[in-house]
Structures are given as C-alpha cells and as structure tokens.
Design an enzyme around this catalytic site. Structure first.
Site, short mmCIF file in Angstrom:
data_model
loop_
_atom_site.label_atom_id
_atom_site.label_comp_id
_atom_site.label_asym_id
_atom_site.label_seq_id
_atom_site.Cartn_x
_atom_site.Cartn_y
_atom_site.Cartn_z
N THR A 164 -3.85 4.59 11.92
CA THR A 164 -4.14 3.62 10.86
C THR A 164 -3.37 4.00 9.60
O THR A 164 -2.88 5.12 9.48
CB THR A 164 -5.63 3.59 10.51
OG1 THR A 164 -5.93 4.77 9.75
CG2 THR A 164 -6.50 3.54 11.74
N GLU A 165 -3.33 3.09 8.65
CA GLU A 165 -2.53 3.36 7.46
C GLU A 165 -3.14 4.39 6.52
O GLU A 165 -2.48 4.85 5.61
CB GLU A 165 -2.19 2.08 6.71
CG GLU A 165 -3.35 1.21 6.36
CD GLU A 165 -2.85 -0.08 5.68
OE1 GLU A 165 -2.71 -0.06 4.46
OE2 GLU A 165 -2.62 -1.08 6.37
N GLY A 166 -4.39 4.75 6.76
CA GLY A 166 -4.97 5.84 6.00
C GLY A 166 -4.69 7.20 6.62
O GLY A 166 -5.01 8.22 6.04
N ASN A 173 0.82 -1.21 0.00
CA ASN A 173 0.00 0.00 0.00
C ASN A 173 0.86 1.26 0.00
O ASN A 173 0.54 2.24 -0.67
CB ASN A 173 -0.91 0.02 1.24
CG ASN A 173 -2.18 -0.79 1.04
OD1 ASN A 173 -2.45 -1.27 -0.06
ND2 ASN A 173 -2.95 -0.95 2.10
#
Lengths: 329, 263, 329, 263
Positions: D49-51, C104
C-alpha cells in the site's frame, strides 16, 4: 514467497562480476558490514570493481589492498580510532584506485536520490570546497565543474550544487536478522542501509541470524529491508567480524589493528589472505579460524540485551541447512 | 598537575560547550570533550552521532567508532545518516559540533583528505596524494550546517598552514564575507582549540588569532608552530590549568585511559 | 532530559495560534491522527489556519467544517471508504478554504525537503498535469508556472519540476507510545510522520500511551521520533478516535460515517461540536462520551498483539498525573 | 449467475494481474481485485500500500483505508510514504497498480479532484470546483511511476469524457507520443476496466478502444455510455462470465460483502 537462502559461494558467484558497481552495505567503519561477502569476492578473484561506499570499512580496505578496486566513491575512507585504511590508501596513493570524495551526508543523499531514481539531488554540502573542485574522474580540470555542477533554485534564484545519484549493480548488505524471504531487521544505526537497499538493482543480505517470519509479523516496524527488494539471503554468523554487530558481538580490537597493519604492503596482504581469507571452506572452518576464545570474548557485548526480544525466533543451524538445500536444484 | 596535552585540549574544548546544546560528536577527542562537558557543566547537553545514535553515553571506555557497541548499549534511538547528517546537521538545526583537522588554515578551512607535494590548487590538477588521509566524513556536513562548531588540532607548523592542501571542510574560505556569499546555513567555526592554545576568528577579517595559550607554552612557541603570521589578542592570557574536579570527570568518561598516553 | 508532559489544553494554548501553519501528524485518512488535538483547537477557537496535511483525516475535516481553515495543501482530502470529507469539501467549494493540490508522493517529498531545509525538491510527479497547471494561490494563471516551476537536470539537460518544501510552524503528531521526554514509537505505517517531525519548527506529540524510557532503550530502532526534536508530549488515550491506532483500537465505523455526515452543513457541524467536541473537560469525560461499549468494541482489534512487547513499560494514569504535575510551576 | 457489476469488474481486473508482480493497491475495488488475483492465479503477487504496508492480507473484510487495522494485522513490514510511493513507485520499480477514476478521457487521463461547471482549461482560471472530490492521492504517483497500471471506472457518459475537467493523474495526455515526451519512467495505463467492458489504448494513437464487453451489456450500450466516439476492436468479444470458483475466491476476500451490494 520465495525462499532466497544461498550459500556465500553461490551468492558471490551469482551476484558479483568483474567491472561491476558494487556497494558494501555497512554501518560505519567499525560497525556492521558484509565483510565475509567481500572476503568471498577476494577468494573468487573479482577485479576491476567500482565500489561505492558511504563509508570505509575493512571490506573495502581488503578489496583495495588485493588490487580488486579500480575506482571508489566515498565519504570517509578510514577506520576511525583503528586508523587510516592502510590497504585502501596504498591503492589510492599508488594510482591503482581512483578515489572520488564526497561528504558522508552527500553519500547518504546520493543513495536517497538513487532510490528515488532522481536525475540529481540538490547539494548544500561538498560545494565551494575541494570535493567540488577536485574530481578523480576528470583530474585535469581544476576547478572541476562537471562533478557537482551548479543549479539554480527556481523559487529564489540562489545557486546550489547537484549531486549525481547512485544506483549500484549490487549491494551486499549486512543485517542482524533476516527471514528466508529477505525481510530484515537491523539493530544499531542503519547508516544508509535502508536507502541503499532501494537504490541498488540487486540486493544480497548477509545475515548474522535467520529468524522465523513470525518475528517480522510481531515487529513489522523494525523490518526496514523488505523481501520485495531482496534477491538473496546468506546466513553467516559473525559476518561483520572483525567489526561489530550491535546485539551480537563487539569489534575484535586486536584483529582490527592487525588486519589493517597487514594491508600496508602487497606481501603482507597476500600473507593475510592466505591465512584469514582463503583458508576456510565452510562456516565451521571460518569460526575455527577466529577461535573459540575470541568468539567468546567478542560475544560478551554490552549490547547483548538488544537481541533478547528476538531470540525465540532464531532458526537453528540444522533448520537453516535444510532450508538451504530446498533452494538447490 | 599530571595530565596529557590531549586531556587538556579535551577539557578546554569541553568548556566551550554550553548546556542544552544539540551537539554532534565524532569519535576520540570530540566525544571525550562532549561527554566531559555533559558531566561537568552541561547536564542537558543533547549529543548525537552522525549515524543517528541518540540519548546514549559511552560504556566501557571511549568508542572505537561512531557505530561502536560502546556507544550503542544505552541509546534511546537509532536512526540513520539521512536523519543525523541531513535533517539535524545540513538543515541547520544542530547547535554545535567538535571536529578534528590534519591541516587547518588561517581562515579555519580544514584538510582531512590528503597531503600532496604539489596540492591541486597549486598545479591545477587533481593527482593522487602522497599521503591519503580519511576524507571529510561528516565534518564537511558539520562545517556547512551546524550553527557553530569547534575545531581541535595538534599545533604544529605543518598543520597550521597559510593555505591547506585541500579544503575538505570549509571554514571562512578566503576570509571577510567570502563564506557568507556561499549562503551556507551554518555560521562557521567558533574556535580552534589546539594543543597549545585557543584561536578565534576576527569578526571582520575572519582570520584566526590567538586568544589564549596553555600554561605549558609561550606566545613565542605558539607563533613558531604556526605557518601564518599569527596575530595575538591584545587581551591574550594564559588558560587556567584544569581543576582536579575537571580531570576526574574527564577520566570518568575515558575510563580505559586511551587519551592519557602522550602522543 | 526534560519532562515535557503537558495537558492538552496547555499544549494547544502554548503551541497553536491564529494564522499559523499547522500540520496534523497523521498516518492516512482512516489511520492514526492527532484528532483530539484538533478538537481542542476548535474548543480554543483557533482560526485562519494554513493547514498542510499529507492526507486528509477527520481532524482537517472538522477544522475546515467549523471555518477555521483559510488554506490547505493536500495530497488526498477524502476519508477513503468513509467517503468524501464533507466539511472540508464544503469549505472548499464555498471558497472559504483555498486548496492547493499535490500527489501523496509529492507531499511526502516536500516534507523530506523541509526536513533537509532544502530550497526545493526535484519533482518527477505532479508535473504535466493540473496539479502543476492549477494553483489556488495564483487562480488567474492557467497554466500556472509558479507553483511547480521547471528545472533542468544539469547532467542530462532533461526538464523536471521543482516542489516547494514544507516547514510548518507546528506539527501535532499522533504516536502509539511516547516517553515523557518526547521519544516515540509508532506502530503501523509512519506515512510521513518521521519526516514531518524533522521538518516542523515545533513538535507536539499526542500519545495513546506513555511508556518508561527503558522501553526506548530496549527498542531504540523503533524510536523514530526523538526527544531532540519534540517540544511537548500530551497523554491522551484514544486520541485518534474515531480513527484507528494500530495495536490499540480500530476505527469507529459508525461514528466515522456519522461525524462526516454532520460536517455537511454549518448547523449540523455546530450541533456535532456541542455534543462531541466541546462537551468534555477532562479525559474521563471524553471517554464517557465515547462510552464503555464502544471503547470495548474498538479495542478488540486484530492488531492488539502488536502491543504485547511493550505493555510492561506502560505507565499508569496515576503515575502520569504525578509526572504531569511536575511540569507545572 | 448471481453477482454484482462491481464484483464482475473486480474479477476482470484481477485477471489482468500477473503472478509475481510488485503491485500497489488502493482501498476498495483495487484491493479486492488484487487479493482475488493472488488467491486465484497469482500466488506470488507482492501487494503493498502507499503507506508502506508489506506482506499482509486483509483480515475481517475489506479495509476501510490503506492504514486500516484490517490490513495491518499480519504485515511483515511497515515503512512510510517516501518508501512506498517514492522508492517503489516514483522510481519506476513497481510493476502494476489498480486505480479508480471519477472521470477518465479517451487518452486515459484521470480526474479525481473536482467537477467544474467551467473547467480550468476552458476558462483559463482555477476557481473552486462545484464538487470537490478527493484529489489525486497516490494515483498520480502511480500514473507516472508504475511500469503499467489498470484503471477501474463506472461506465457512464458523464465519466467517460472526451476531455476531463482536471487531469489529476496523467494517462497518455493528448495521445500519440505526448506522454513519451514528458519523460515519465512509467509506461502508462494498460487498460480501463469499466462496469461495462475492457478498453485498451491503441499502440499508435493511444486512444482507448473497446476490446471486450460484459455479457450483460451490448456494444451499443457501451458506445452510448461513452462521451467520445468510441472505436470498437475488430476482434471485439463478450467477456466470459466469472466462474463459480472465481466468485468464491473473490468473496473469500470480501468477507463482509461490502461489494455485493449493487451501487
């Protein structure tokens, strides 16, 4: 979460030292900049600084004028319509300050690369020109091939340059609003403040206003500098004066010219410091120096409406004093 | 007609700007030229600044800087330098720009960094300059990234040089295909608008020649103010005076008249 | 500024074509995604797509399930707690869809590099593992050295990888709010939507709400996608359904599971499309399909307060219809 | 006591998380472990979080995804993937993380990409998998960037393999100094918490050995569920049952009880 409020004296004492790599978190020359922090560094006598500024400002102009800067990396060293930075330029032409030039875009990317902890950033600018060929660090090499060395795109075989990335020891970043934990909102362009906040080993915020964390929870998409990367928060209204802070105050045109003029000579710089840098011991005295009339004038900014949504969360001076006392002892 | 050389320059530069262009503007004359163009003939011009100020118009006079509140009072977006100089300029997306120059040479290379008694290229050393200027700022990014751009400079012999002391922003380097070989995404300077006339690059040699001169000067004066042997277009002509309408629109941007003073 | 409102039919007709490189502008699998746009692509029969998604979502799940995707690049292909993407995985295991894997973080950087128009991006991840060694584009080479080739840091001589950058033909990006010119505000994480909006050759916004430009002028720091890079704006409330849109609606848990289950076989996919993709010809019919009860339920989101500051600028359906008619003819 | 294996795992994983850590958490068990730790013994834990969701706690149950509204209702900041996975994880800044694994090998390499009858490393070809999983997501970034991280996996022989089909996220590669030679900024996996016990890497060989097993299993069962010849610590011990207090705190995070069902 940890209350990170510090007085400006504490923050400078704790987070700056002689010989450090320092980053002044600013917008552009006339924009938001942690100038009050730089003044406190002058008061506390910091020297031999390696300053990395994406862009000039009166802060680096002052630090260089007092002889505190050994080396500087910069994309643009001037004060835009206010002219060349007289103090910085004096330090450079005299040989006191070594200046390494890049483009503004290059500086932005070098901060990005620092935040990524990359070994280098691909360079499509500052190559095939004197930013590549001239290096203040290697003055005897022309054309220099160590400052921005060549790299090859493995997909096409085409040649590009490679920039060194930037990981400053400390960045003092001016923000419009912060909470006591170090979450911050900037109004106006960020310039490189987002990337800088991630690239720097330590971050001190210099905030014009302290707001409740509820403000951050209402506008999380505006919170681009996060408590997770911030070490200290300094509350200092009009911290960017005589430069501007969108939403809060315009630049002080008269003082911008005056200050720059005073940086031209060592003697005038000393006189300026005596009157405007060392002549206050509290925020009240700092405000008194600027003067009510001036404060009123610069605060009548056409950008004031930008602050409207956040006013209800602004903490009062009394509240902040109390919160500040909590971080002591 | 009553106007300054700087106002004239701004209008001539503005005439070079086409409707719909995505254009990056610096403070001072470039912004004046751009916003004049927008109000005069390019209503869909999309100006932005290198700090990432979009959708705005100056309020209360020409801005003191890119980040000045005068350009921040009615923006539709504020982003950052990575976005404006990186994603929009270095990427090759921006159509046009207007940049200034302390020195410019016959191939449109610009110096905004410093003045040396013995320039680095001459002595093979990089020593402190006699006069430090501002550095390249975003102009260097514009010079490699924008599809095309315009250079504004004061037409004096010490500024229009055979070879500049220091190349801050590349033009056509040593002419011919020397720029092309570098593989920059941008096309290079389209014109130099000076205080005396309009210079264009020769399609082959890339050397700038005089295309037109302003009504208050002569070809001889322009040549005398140029350090290199300036070639003159066969179709060289005098530029038309600004119209009253143009001046009115220009001054509606420069409401404080900062550029109405003769330099 | 130009009014860029288009109907969803027009936008798909004008900005998508068979064989294109398409990017679905989403947050994460369960988050904001331009799903309605993907459904319209299915209705209009687009095929042979090269899809680049930072992350999976029901959109790519559906497009792959109907056989419209020849190739996909992805960091994560699943639907998080809702499970593996059944339609996409069916297309991959059957060999219909070639899938190229990255991390990602790698996908984010590849969009960044595309936005910069860089030749490559330094890779500190997706190297020394099977993302580097396995390439769906060069299946006979293992370990593959063409997908993420090696580069050398010119400053230290250390070895890294290099990612190909991404410049999609078109990105359909879901946003919370847009004005008619293409300025947009996203609530919730951006994921890569900021970088994607700059990396793509054309950008179509799919907006849950249309707001007055005054909203952008009040909150310019929130406007991360700008009219300067946007080609068309589609007004489509509940565009991310059955996924979520922070501030407006939660994901439709029941439909998320149901839809994914239906993607498992070709026959069920067709049945799903007949009922849920092709069975409406207007936004009213789309809403009727979802149903009032469901709409009411998902709209009762704990994030609703995030929309409060912007409600007064929301344009009504009637206003928007009028504005949309202006762009015709 | 009444708890599921998954709840047990989440508590054991949570115990490994230290106060003050900057920790990135994925959905499901990782988030449960992290928020359990924060409410139990790590009040200053800094989860994200990865966002790029910062400063928040789940509302109304465990989130369905990173971007789920359940984790977006009380955030202090929303940024993006470049920030969270790039600036905080790939840079080496984040202290810890919890990631899942469909397959894990004796050196802590993880496969979350696919299952092959003939894996790519065996046949020297990359053909479509028999079963496609999810890909690496952010776990690959975590595996190279975080100072340290924890792996959670269901302890079955087909999952605890001598060699995984596909390395989605690197552990210690082929053991010894093979990871060090790659120059990753992160330190590698600190432990594997399985449904049966806790595995740690040997300081020299980097092979994972059994440090402790859960009260409802035996060393023999753990070995039988492991595809490689699992070494057992000389000090191997049974892990203490979760306390009532721990279970209470865990279930206050998992309010909908999504992990109270036996798998």
């Amino acid at each position: 979460m940890q209350n990170k409020l510090l007085s400006i004296e504490e923050a400078v004492a704790d987070y700056t030292w002689d010989g450090m790599t320092y980053c002044n978190g600013a917008a552009l020359p006339v924009g938001s900049c942690s100038i009050a922090f730089g003044k406190e560094m002058v008061k506390q006598g910091r020297k031999n600084l390696n300053v990395i500024c994406h862009c000039g400002s009166q802060q680096i102009n002052l630090l260089a004028a007092v002889g505190a800067v050994d080396r500087v990396e910069v994309g643009f060293s001037g004060l835009e319509v206010y002219g060349f930075a007289a103090g910085l330029n004096r330090a450079v032409t005299s040989g006191k300050t070594r200046m390494e030039d890049y483009s503004n875009g290059a500086m932005a990317l070098r901060f990005f690369g620092g935040a990524m902890n990359w070994p280098f950033v691909p360079a499509t600018v500052s190559i095939h020109n004197d930013q590549q060929w001239c290096s203040a660090d290697y003055p005897d090499e022309y054309p220099c091939n160590r400052k921005i060395p060549e790299i090859t795109d493995p997909f096409t075989g085409k040649k590009y340059g490679a920039f060194r990335t930037i990981r400053p020891d400390v960045a003092a970043i001016h923000v419009t609003m912060a909470d006591i934990y170090g979450n911050a909102i900037m109004l106006g362009t960020e310039w490189n403040r987002f990337e800088m906040s991630r690239a720097s080993k330590k971050v001190v915020l210099v905030a014009d206003q302290i707001v409740h964390t509820d403000c951050m929870r209402q506008y999380p998409n505006l919170v681009r500098i996060i408590s997770e990367v911030v070490d200290a928060v300094v509350y200092w209204p009009y911290a960017a004066w005589p430069q501007a802070s969108p939403g809060l105050y315009d630049s002080d045109e008269e003082h911008m010219f005056y200050m720059n003029k005073m940086m031209k000579t060592e003697a005038d710089t000393e006189a300026y410091c005596d009157q405007w840098v060392k002549n206050w011991n509290s925020h009240e005295e700092y405000m008194a120096l600027i003067g009510d009339e001036k404060i009123e004038k610069i605060s009548k900014t056409a950008t004031a409406f930008l602050m409207d949504p956040y006013r209800k969360w602004i903490r009062s001076d009394d509240e902040i004093r109390e919160l500040q006392n909590m971080t002591k002892g | 007609m009553d106007y300054t050389k700087q106002e004239f320059m701004a209008i001539i530069t503005g005439r070079e700007i086409k409707d719909g262009e995505l254009i990056i503007l610096g403070v001072g004359l470039p912004m004046l030229a751009g916003y004049f163009a927008r109000s005069n003939h390019a209503p869909n011009l999309r100006p932005f600044t290198e700090g990432g100020v979009y959708g705005s118009s100056p309020v209360g006079g020409l801005p003191w800087g890119i980040e000045c509140n005068r350009i921040s009072a009615n923006a539709t977006s504020f982003t950052n330098a990575i976005d404006a100089l990186g994603f929009l300029v270095l990427s090759g997306r921006a159509d046009n720009a207007v940049i200034g120059a302390a020195q410019v040479d016959k191939y449109g290379n610009i110096n905004t960094t410093g003045i040396w008694d013995e320039p680095p290229w001459k002595v093979g050393k990089y020593l402190p300059p006699r006069v430090r200027l501002n550095g390249s700022g975003g102009a260097s990014d514009i010079s490699v990234g924008c599809k095309s751009y315009l250079i504004m400079a004061s037409h004096e012999k010490r500024r229009f040089m055979e070879k500049v002391d220091y190349i801050s922003s590349v033009g056509f380097l040593t002419g011919g295909d020397s720029r092309e070989k570098c593989g920059f995404v941008g096309g290079g300077p389209a014109a130099i608008i000076s205080t005396l006339g309009i210079l264009r690059p020769d399609p082959q040699t890339k050397e700038f020649y005089l295309e037109a001169y302003f009504p208050f000067t002569t070809i001889e004066e322009v040549k005398a103010c140029t350090d290199w042997d300036l070639k003159i277009s066969q179709d060289v002509k005098a530029v038309h005076e600004p119209t009253i309408e143009e001046l009115k629109k220009l001054r509606a941007v420069d409401v404080t008249g900062s550029l109405r003073k003769e330099d």
